[in-house]
Design an enzyme around this catalytic site. Structure first.
Site, mmCIF file in Angstrom:
data_model
loop_
_atom_site.group_PDB
_atom_site.id
_atom_site.type_symbol
_atom_site.label_atom_id
_atom_site.label_comp_id
_atom_site.label_asym_id
_atom_site.label_seq_id
_atom_site.Cartn_x
_atom_site.Cartn_y
_atom_site.Cartn_z
ATOM 1 C CD GLU A 282 -1.512 -6.536 5.901
ATOM 2 O OE1 GLU A 282 -2.280 -5.346 5.702
ATOM 3 O OE2 GLU A 282 -0.899 -7.046 4.136
ATOM 4 C CB CYS B 156 -1.181 -0.386 1.256
ATOM 5 S SG CYS B 156 -2.348 0.934 0.673
ATOM 6 C CG HIS C 108 -3.518 -3.334 2.854
ATOM 7 N ND1 HIS C 108 -2.989 -3.157 3.893
ATOM 8 C CD2 HIS C 108 -4.306 -2.763 2.342
ATOM 9 C CE1 HIS C 108 -2.282 -1.842 3.815
ATOM 10 N NE2 HIS C 108 -3.932 -1.447 3.018
#
Length: 252
Positions: A214, A124, A212
């Protein structure tokens, strides 16, 4: 959920202690020479680390936890750490954050970070900062992306293997519109032409995700982070179960 949350907090604390200066690992007072000797002994027992640079995002600790599930030692540090910190790095991830590359007060990494000879992944804001530092262009998009988006992968294999057509989680307004020299686009979404990028020219191993990986909302995110661990050659290099044995050996 409570058990999972507590488990991750305990895990994070143990890893924080692992990375702490040696004088905090031994009871009682120690001299600087003793502390240095203890730190050197402990460091020799540890594998290369994946440093996660904290740019103020809420998912920084989650990134580190995901990496440990792939049996790699991850350590969180502020994003403005001096380059000397990364002498024992096996890889680096620059996390996201509520920053803008257009704000002079935003958190920044040392631009020399991108020249280090280890795999580096910007997520990001980390991706935007990397591309801008290296000569690319970032702009504030007319339409931001907040929530799920469908990733169109360009080419097969690499960090995005099997991720084409899957959902990724976006949370950004700024976006990369022109890549630095040597970079190529790995994936895009309807509103983000460079959702995943890479530079492997001249021996570099620089990668960027606008999304993202994660979070669980990114369907193949765990696999992508695992592929990054594999790229660095660190899978299986460290396990939480090794913690006690390492500390006993370092004290001896």
């Amino acid at each position: 959920q409570t058990q999972t949350r507590c488990g991750e907090e305990t895990e994070t604390e143990l890893v924080r202690v692992l990375a702490a200066p040696a004088r905090y690992l031994v009871l009682g007072r120690v001299t600087e020479q003793e502390a240095s000797s203890q730190q050197a002994a402990m460091s020799s027992l540890l594998p290369k680390k994946i440093y996660v640079l904290d740019c103020g995002g809420q998912y920084c600790h989650l990134i580190a936890s995901r990496l440990r599930k792939h049996e790699a030692l991850s350590v969180i540090v502020p994003c403005d750490e001096p380059l000397a910190t990364f002498a024992d790095a096996g890889a680096i991830i620059v996390s996201g954050g509520p920053q803008s590359v257009f704000d002079p007060a935003s958190m920044r990494v040392d631009p020399g970070l991108w020249q280090l000879p280890v795999p580096i992944l910007g997520i990001c804001y980390g991706c935007q900062m990397m591309c801008r530092d290296l000569g690319g262009s970032v702009e504030e998009a007319s339409v931001g992306e907040y929530g799920p988006a469908t990733l169109a992968a360009q080419g097969a294999g690499g960090l995005l293997e099997g991720a084409g057509g899957t959902t990724v989680w976006m949370s950004h307004r700024d976006r990369v519109v022109r890549l630095p020299d040597g970079f190529k686009t790995l994936g895009s979404t309807d509103h983000c032409p460079h959702a995943a990028v890479a530079c492997e020219a001249g021996g570099k191993r620089l990668y960027g995700f606008q999304f993202h990986p994660e979070v669980t909302h990114s369907q193949k995110g765990e696999k992508m982070l695992g592929a990054f661990v594999d790229l660095a050659g660190l899978r299986g290099s460290w396990r939480m179960d090794d913690f006690v044995a390492q500390q006993i050996a370092s004290i001896k």
